[in-house]
Design a protein around this motif. Structure first.
Motif, PDB file in Angstrom:
ATOM      1  N   ALA A  60     -62.908 -99.247  67.099  1.00 52.19           N
ATOM      2  CA  ALA A  60     -62.212 -98.088  67.659  1.00 52.19           C
ATOM      3  C   ALA A  60     -62.908 -97.617  68.932  1.00 52.19           C
ATOM      4  N   GLU A  61     -64.253 -97.614  68.950  1.00 52.87           N
ATOM      5  CA  GLU A  61     -64.981 -97.225  70.161  1.00 52.87           C
ATOM      6  C   GLU A  61     -64.760 -98.233  71.284  1.00 52.87           C
ATOM      7  N   PHE A  65     -62.988 -97.452  74.777  1.00 50.58           N
ATOM      8  CA  PHE A  65     -63.773 -97.767  75.973  1.00 50.58           C
ATOM      9  C   PHE A  65     -62.953 -98.609  76.945  1.00 50.58           C
ATOM     10  N   VAL A  66     -62.210 -99.583  76.426  1.00 52.02           N
ATOM     11  CA  VAL A  66     -61.360-100.418  77.282  1.00 52.02           C
ATOM     12  C   VAL A  66     -60.250 -99.576  77.909  1.00 52.02           C
ATOM     13  N   LEU A  67     -59.662 -98.680  77.130  1.00 46.39           N
ATOM     14  CA  LEU A  67     -58.620 -97.807  77.681  1.00 46.39           C
ATOM     15  C   LEU A  67     -59.180 -96.906  78.779  1.00 46.39           C
ATOM     16  N   PRO A 129     -74.608-103.317  63.334  1.00 50.45           N
ATOM     17  CA  PRO A 129     -73.437-103.270  62.449  1.00 50.45           C
ATOM     18  C   PRO A 129     -73.249-104.590  61.709  1.00 50.45           C
ATOM     19  N   LEU A 130     -72.570-104.508  60.576  1.00 52.10           N
ATOM     20  CA  LEU A 130     -72.308-105.709  59.799  1.00 52.10           C
ATOM     21  C   LEU A 130     -71.241-106.580  60.449  1.00 52.10           C
ATOM     22  N   VAL A 131     -70.310-105.948  61.174  1.00 50.33           N
ATOM     23  CA  VAL A 131     -69.213-106.672  61.820  1.00 50.33           C
ATOM     24  C   VAL A 131     -69.282-106.379  63.319  1.00 50.33           C
ATOM     25  N   ASN A 132     -69.059-107.394  64.100  1.00 53.00           N
ATOM     26  CA  ASN A 132     -69.074-107.210  65.548  1.00 53.00           C
ATOM     27  C   ASN A 132     -67.956-106.254  65.945  1.00 53.00           C
ATOM     28  N   PRO A 133     -68.260-105.164  66.674  1.00 51.88           N
ATOM     29  CA  PRO A 133     -67.212-104.202  67.041  1.00 51.88           C
ATOM     30  C   PRO A 133     -66.247-104.718  68.095  1.00 51.88           C
ATOM     31  N   VAL A 134     -66.571-105.837  68.728  1.00 50.65           N
ATOM     32  CA  VAL A 134     -65.651-106.430  69.710  1.00 50.65           C
ATOM     33  C   VAL A 134     -64.892-107.534  68.992  1.00 50.65           C
ATOM     34  N   PRO A 135     -63.693-107.259  68.478  1.00 50.09           N
ATOM     35  CA  PRO A 135     -62.999-108.218  67.602  1.00 50.09           C
ATOM     36  C   PRO A 135     -62.272-109.289  68.403  1.00 50.09           C
ATOM     37  N   LEU A 136     -61.998-110.381  67.714  1.00 59.48           N
ATOM     38  CA  LEU A 136     -61.165-111.435  68.269  1.00 59.48           C
ATOM     39  C   LEU A 136     -59.697-111.095  68.057  1.00 59.48           C
ATOM     40  N   ALA A 137     -58.855-111.714  68.853  1.00 66.44           N
ATOM     41  CA  ALA A 137     -57.416-111.546  68.661  1.00 66.44           C
ATOM     42  C   ALA A 137     -57.003-112.125  67.308  1.00 66.44           C
ATOM     43  N   ARG A 138     -55.990-111.546  66.713  1.00 68.59           N
ATOM     44  CA  ARG A 138     -55.569-111.971  65.382  1.00 68.59           C
ATOM     45  C   ARG A 138     -55.142-113.434  65.362  1.00 68.59           C
ATOM     46  N   GLY A 157     -65.406-122.029  71.604  1.00 75.03           N
ATOM     47  CA  GLY A 157     -64.696-121.960  70.344  1.00 75.03           C
ATOM     48  C   GLY A 157     -64.525-120.564  69.807  1.00 75.03           C
ATOM     49  N   GLU A 158     -65.014-119.555  70.544  1.00 77.52           N
ATOM     50  CA  GLU A 158     -64.980-118.213  69.996  1.00 77.52           C
ATOM     51  C   GLU A 158     -63.569-117.639  69.957  1.00 77.52           C
ATOM     52  N   GLY A 159     -62.747-117.983  70.897  1.00 78.53           N
ATOM     53  CA  GLY A 159     -61.401-117.454  70.925  1.00 78.53           C
ATOM     54  C   GLY A 159     -61.262-116.280  71.882  1.00 78.53           C
ATOM     55  N   ARG A 160     -60.048-115.794  71.999  1.00 81.77           N
ATOM     56  CA  ARG A 160     -59.758-114.703  72.913  1.00 81.77           C
ATOM     57  C   ARG A 160     -60.085-113.369  72.253  1.00 81.77           C
ATOM     58  N   LEU A 161     -60.671-112.462  73.036  1.00 80.96           N
ATOM     59  CA  LEU A 161     -60.999-111.144  72.522  1.00 80.96           C
ATOM     60  C   LEU A 161     -59.746-110.275  72.480  1.00 80.96           C
ATOM     61  N   ARG A 162     -59.674-109.412  71.478  1.00 82.48           N
ATOM     62  CA  ARG A 162     -58.444-108.668  71.228  1.00 82.48           C
ATOM     63  C   ARG A 162     -58.089-107.725  72.375  1.00 82.48           C
ATOM     64  N   TYR A 163     -59.059-107.032  72.924  1.00 81.84           N
ATOM     65  CA  TYR A 163     -58.778-105.998  73.914  1.00 81.84           C
ATOM     66  C   TYR A 163     -58.994-106.477  75.347  1.00 81.84           C
ATOM     67  N   ASN A 164     -58.917-107.782  75.553  1.00 85.06           N
ATOM     68  CA  ASN A 164     -59.016-108.305  76.917  1.00 85.06           C
ATOM     69  C   ASN A 164     -57.705-108.088  77.663  1.00 85.06           C
ATOM     70  N   PRO A 165     -57.737-107.449  78.823  1.00 86.33           N
ATOM     71  CA  PRO A 165     -56.493-107.302  79.598  1.00 86.33           C
ATOM     72  C   PRO A 165     -56.098-108.623  80.233  1.00 86.33           C
ATOM     73  N   LYS A 166     -54.846-108.748  80.573  1.00 91.53           N
ATOM     74  CA  LYS A 166     -54.345-109.946  81.234  1.00 91.53           C
ATOM     75  C   LYS A 166     -54.773-109.945  82.700  1.00 91.53           C
ATOM     76  N   VAL A 167     -55.170-111.115  83.176  1.00 92.99           N
ATOM     77  CA  VAL A 167     -55.597-111.267  84.562  1.00 92.99           C
ATOM     78  C   VAL A 167     -54.491-111.977  85.327  1.00 92.99           C
ATOM     79  N   PRO A 168     -53.952-111.355  86.361  1.00 95.19           N
ATOM     80  CA  PRO A 168     -52.898-112.032  87.128  1.00 95.19           C
ATOM     81  C   PRO A 168     -53.446-113.267  87.838  1.00 95.19           C
ATOM     82  N   ARG A 169     -52.669-114.303  87.850  1.00100.89           N
ATOM     83  CA  ARG A 169     -53.067-115.546  88.494  1.00100.89           C
ATOM     84  C   ARG A 169     -53.072-115.358  90.004  1.00100.89           C
TER      85      ARG A 169
END
Length: 389
Positions: A60-61, A65-67, A129-138, A157-169
């Motif tokens: 949640a933090e 923070f991303v917002l 924390p027991l769980v990384n607060p920066v989650p991966l996308a579902r 192999g980690e995958g995309r982070l959930r709160y990553n904004p889209k980067v225009p090409r």
């Protein structure tokens, strides 16, 4: 430690310090340490505002923070002066936007990656924390490389982070020949002309060119040895004959060059009152060169535009393969070179579409074809399946 993070009372932030020590031990460069330290400093200030301990942070933090980064304005030590009128606008000559004081999507994505790496470090040690607060996308909660194609290179192999904004090409920015001539003609010294001539001939990065020494020049084969930014590997790159001419002119007008010392020197006044003295040229001095030229021409060119220009020139040369371009640019994967520089030139696409529209207009003006004399209309109807038009 090249960079440290302190709190409001000038006390060292110990969790960040221990993480950066481990980061340096993994053979990361000083510039990367600085970047990670600033991202963690911004996160530490955010945690202070929301009154949450670093080891109690949750997703949640991170989400809030991303917002906040997406709508916040960067704090500046001093107000803008000359750039206040151009910030956030687009240059009419280069068609490039000027930087503003907002956090870009790439900055937010980098911040998320730094935070996830920071918390992974402490989770491995059983602290935090027991769980990384920066989650991966579902959609990325699967085993890394589960369906990997053996013909393709391995990605992270980690995958995309959930709160990553889209980067225009973004398309690579090629400098037209006319603009290059204007930029080159506005330079004030042979040193600057030599550096830019090298950059536009082989696409080397600014940091790679600034690290060149006198011993790194092969005058016979016209090669320049650079240390690659990512791998720190030495590589010889070809350079144009014009670049070596400007290097010779630069060396002829300066002090005797030490082959083991940096090649590019600049005059600076020392603090001890000894007057002007030659010092190795750094990145800030090179940026000052572009600031002077851009103010004179009304442009906003940068050193990286020369790398794009050299890469696009090589990629569109039929005598060079894509593997050749990848080797000269120093890309780790061929797909990186293909994704960035195998693009159709926009001006050629526009010209072909304009020719197509002009052809349609001319075709509409032409009179309808008439049936030549001597043919019977009923015979033509049977032949073409309809009336003769």
């Amino acid at each position: 430690m090249p960079w440290l993070v302190v709190d409001d009372e000038d006390r060292l932030v110990e969790p960040v310090r221990r993480f950066l020590i481990d980061f340096i031990a993994r053979d990361n460069r000083t510039g990367s340490v600085r970047s990670y330290a600033y991202d963690l400093l911004r996160w530490w200030r955010w945690l202070r505002v929301v009154d949450v301990r670093w080891d109690h942070a949750t997703s949640a933090e991170v989400r809030d923070f991303v917002l906040w980064l997406g709508g916040a304005t960067k704090s500046r030590r001093s107000a803008r002066t000359d750039s206040a009128s151009t910030t956030g606008t687009t240059n009419p000559i280069t068609k490039k936007p000027y930087l503003d004081d907002r956090y870009k999507p790439r900055t937010i994505r980098h911040s998320n990656a730094v935070l996830r790496s920071f918390y992974d470090f402490w989770i491995e040690r059983g602290t935090g924390p027991l769980v990384n607060p920066v989650p991966l996308a579902r959609s990325d909660r699967r085993r890394p490389h589960a369906h990997h194609n053996p013909l393709e290179p391995f990605r992270r192999g980690e995958g995309r982070l959930r709160y990553n904004p889209k980067v225009p090409r973004r398309r690579p920015r090629q400098m037209p020949d006319q603009r290059w001539n204007e930029l080159f003609g506005a330079l004030r010294s042979n040193r600057d002309r030599a550096i830019l001539a090298l950059a536009v001939s082989n696409g080397a990065r600014a940091s790679e060119l600034l690290g060149v020494r006198g011993v790194d020049l092969d005058w016979g084969d016209q090669l320049v040895r650079v240390v690659r930014k990512g791998t720190l590997a030495e590589q010889w790159l070809p350079a144009s004959p014009e670049a070596f001419v400007w290097i010779r002119l630069y060396l002829a007008e300066g002090p005797p060059a030490d082959p083991q010392a940096p090649l590019w020197l600049t005059l600076r006044r020392r603090d001890r009152g000894e007057g002007l003295a030659y010092q190795p040229m750094n990145y800030e001095a090179l940026r000052a060169v572009f600031r002077r030229v851009n103010a004179l021409l009304g442009t906003n060119w940068s050193m990286h535009d020369l790398r794009h220009t050299a890469a696009l020139r090589m990629a569109r040369d039929e005598s060079l393969s894509l593997r050749d371009v990848q080797t000269i640019l120093g890309h780790a994967h061929l797909s990186t070179t293909a994704d960035i520089y195998l693009v159709e030139e926009e001006s050629q696409v526009i010209r072909r579409v304009q020719d197509h529209l002009a052809e349609l207009k001319e075709r509409a003006k032409r009179p309808a074809p008439s049936v030549a004399g001597g043919y019977d209309d009923s015979d033509l109807a049977v032949l073409f399946g309809g009336g003769a038009a």
